[in-house]
Design a protein around this motif. Structure first.
Motif, mmCIF file in Angstrom:
data_model
loop_
_atom_site.group_PDB
_atom_site.id
_atom_site.type_symbol
_atom_site.label_atom_id
_atom_site.label_comp_id
_atom_site.label_asym_id
_atom_site.label_seq_id
_atom_site.Cartn_x
_atom_site.Cartn_y
_atom_site.Cartn_z
ATOM 1 N N ILE A 267 0.843 -1.198 0.000
ATOM 2 C CA ILE A 267 0.000 0.000 0.000
ATOM 3 C C ILE A 267 0.875 1.243 0.000
ATOM 4 O O ILE A 267 0.648 2.195 -0.764
ATOM 5 C CB ILE A 267 -0.950 -0.002 1.209
ATOM 6 N N ARG A 268 1.904 1.224 0.826
ATOM 7 C CA ARG A 268 2.826 2.352 0.863
ATOM 8 C C ARG A 268 3.544 2.513 -0.480
ATOM 9 O O ARG A 268 3.728 3.633 -0.987
ATOM 10 C CB ARG A 268 3.832 2.134 1.984
ATOM 11 N N ALA A 269 3.949 1.397 -1.084
ATOM 12 C CA ALA A 269 4.641 1.440 -2.377
ATOM 13 C C ALA A 269 3.733 2.005 -3.467
ATOM 14 O O ALA A 269 4.192 2.754 -4.340
ATOM 15 C CB ALA A 269 5.127 0.045 -2.758
ATOM 16 N N ALA A 270 2.450 1.645 -3.427
ATOM 17 C CA ALA A 270 1.513 2.171 -4.420
ATOM 18 C C ALA A 270 1.361 3.676 -4.274
ATOM 19 O O ALA A 270 1.331 4.416 -5.266
ATOM 20 C CB ALA A 270 0.157 1.476 -4.274
ATOM 21 N N TYR A 271 1.273 4.141 -3.053
ATOM 22 C CA TYR A 271 1.166 5.583 -2.807
ATOM 23 C C TYR A 271 2.400 6.316 -3.334
ATOM 24 O O TYR A 271 2.300 7.374 -3.963
ATOM 25 C CB TYR A 271 0.981 5.843 -1.316
ATOM 26 N N GLU A 272 3.561 5.755 -3.077
ATOM 27 C CA GLU A 272 4.801 6.402 -3.503
ATOM 28 C C GLU A 272 4.983 6.358 -5.019
ATOM 29 O O GLU A 272 5.682 7.202 -5.588
ATOM 30 C CB GLU A 272 5.990 5.738 -2.812
ATOM 31 N N GLY B 196 -0.654 14.584 -7.158
ATOM 32 C CA GLY B 196 -2.011 14.691 -7.683
ATOM 33 C C GLY B 196 -2.552 13.403 -8.260
ATOM 34 O O GLY B 196 -3.681 13.376 -8.759
ATOM 35 N N GLY B 197 -1.737 12.332 -8.208
ATOM 36 C CA GLY B 197 -2.186 11.042 -8.723
ATOM 37 C C GLY B 197 -3.092 10.315 -7.746
ATOM 38 O O GLY B 197 -3.371 10.797 -6.641
ATOM 39 N N THR B 198 -3.540 9.135 -8.150
ATOM 40 C CA THR B 198 -4.499 8.358 -7.349
ATOM 41 C C THR B 198 -3.980 6.957 -7.105
ATOM 42 O O THR B 198 -3.644 6.234 -8.049
ATOM 43 C CB THR B 198 -5.865 8.271 -8.066
ATOM 44 N N ALA B 199 -3.921 6.564 -5.839
ATOM 45 C CA ALA B 199 -3.570 5.200 -5.451
ATOM 46 C C ALA B 199 -4.810 4.538 -4.859
ATOM 47 O O ALA B 199 -5.410 5.068 -3.915
ATOM 48 C CB ALA B 199 -2.432 5.193 -4.429
ATOM 49 N N THR B 200 -5.194 3.399 -5.425
ATOM 50 C CA THR B 200 -6.418 2.715 -5.017
ATOM 51 C C THR B 200 -6.074 1.376 -4.392
ATOM 52 O O THR B 200 -5.381 0.557 -4.993
ATOM 53 C CB THR B 200 -7.346 2.506 -6.224
ATOM 54 N N VAL B 201 -6.564 1.157 -3.176
ATOM 55 C CA VAL B 201 -6.311 -0.091 -2.454
ATOM 56 C C VAL B 201 -7.446 -1.065 -2.752
ATOM 57 O O VAL B 201 -8.595 -0.838 -2.374
ATOM 58 C CB VAL B 201 -6.188 0.153 -0.942
#
Length: 359
Positions: A260-265, A270-275
């Motif tokens: 989850i942290r890797a996806a956010y990074e 302004g991008g979107t990380a979706t869990v």
């Protein structure tokens, strides 16, 4: 009838029994003969005790079958209809349904879970999420049986019930990926492959699949990933494809704090990380207050692809008919109900995209 029953969480095995009974068909219910069911990672999570659930329980929630009987008050369904099981059916009247968030409707599923319809030795047995597709037959609220055309193969229809809806819906509904964007997907199991297909349908220009296993990375490229990387190689690929800015969208399909942290990074400012992955209740992910405000990224979760089953199931079937959604190719192993524990072992080991059992 036969069913695969979980008697104790953490046991690692389901008990295949042949003397499970089913209640009579009451008002608002339908009796369905299960023809095929997918084996989903959620089934394994309940088996291992990661996701709490009342026990004993007939596992399975991703299935398709034929209506055998309808109870009083049921409309829109008839004996002989082919249906996909919706494990989170909408009531159509609560604030979530009326606000376009039918996947969050608690009413029908909660009622189905509170009133188990299986019996073993005279004692009640729950069905997973109020369903229980690892059984020859089951009782469902009418809202949980979404009618489909009879020419759709059972195995294809079964996949739509959870994994494909979750993955494709995460892209089209939750993140709303736009054409020409860049996407990175962490985790290339059945749901991850569905995310990749959703990104391809949405018109993403770059789709990067990230997984520890080489076989899964190769699978991802077959389903539309333009690039595939081991997690250690992602920073270099990110720099190459995005000039160091970061991806427009990231999807986490593992359910672990690190990914989850890797996806956010991985996403740009302004991008979107979706869990998408289902994590544990006690797992924590840490962010600084500064980065949350400064990078202006969106971090969001999605449950069941933020989809309304009444709309999403038919849409996915249309995409499959049009050749834009490969469902047959996702079925990497077939079996019968007696193979259920072996199918769960395959999920543990990451050997398959999806196993479908004929019931």
């Amino acid at each position: 009838m036969r069913a695969a029953v979980l008697l104790q969480a953490g046991s690692g095995q389901l008990q295949l029994v042949d003397d499970v009974e089913l209640d009579d068909v009451g008002p608002g219910l339908v009796r369905v003969a299960v023809r095929a069911t997918g084996v989903c990672h959620t089934d394994l999570s309940v088996l291992n005790g990661l996701m709490p659930h009342p026990l004993p329980c007939v596992i399975g929630h991703e299935g398709a079958g034929e209506v055998l009987e309808t109870g009083p008050g049921v409309r829109g369904l008839a004996v002989g209809d082919h249906v996909v099981v919706a494990n989170v059916p909408p009531c159509g009247a609560c604030r979530f349904c009326l606000a376009g968030q039918a996947n969050l409707c608690p009413n029908v599923a909660r009622s189905a879970l509170a009133a188990p319809h299986f019996r073993l030795g005279g004692q009640p047995v729950h069905g997973l999420s109020g369903t229980g597709t690892f059984a020859e037959q089951l009782l469902l609220p009418a809202a949980a049986a979404v009618r489909i055309d009879p020419d759709v193969p059972w195995e294809v229809a079964a996949l739509i019930g959870c994994g494909v809806t979750t993955g494709v819906g995460a892209v089209l509904n939750a993140a709303a990926v736009v054409p020409g964007s860049s996407v990175v997907v962490f985790g290339c199991g059945g749901v991850g492959i569905s995310v990749i297909q959703g990104a391809r349908i949405a018109g993403a220009a770059e789709i990067v699949a990230v997984d520890l296993l080489e076989d899964k990375r190769e699978d991802a490229k077959r389903f539309g990933a333009t690039h595939a990387a081991h997690p250690d190689d992602l920073p270099g690929l990110r720099a190459e494809l995005t000039r160091g800015v970061g991806f427009d969208y990231a999807f986490e399909v593992v359910g672990l704090p690190a990914t989850i942290r890797a996806a956010y990074e991985a996403v740009r400012r302004g991008g979107t990380a979706t869990v998408v992955g289902a994590g544990g209740r006690d797992d924590k992910v840490e962010f600084s207050a500064f980065e949350l405000f400064y990078h202006s990224k969106t971090l969001k979760g999605t449950f069941l692809g933020s989809a309304d089953a009444r709309v999403e199931f038919p849409r996915l079937i249309r995409l499959w008919r049009a050749g834009r959604l490969d469902l047959e190719g996702m079925i990497t192993k077939r079996g019968s109900l007696r193979d259920v524990n072996a199918a769960l072992d395959d999920i543990r080991a990451g050997r398959v995209i999806r196993t479908v059992l004929s019931i």
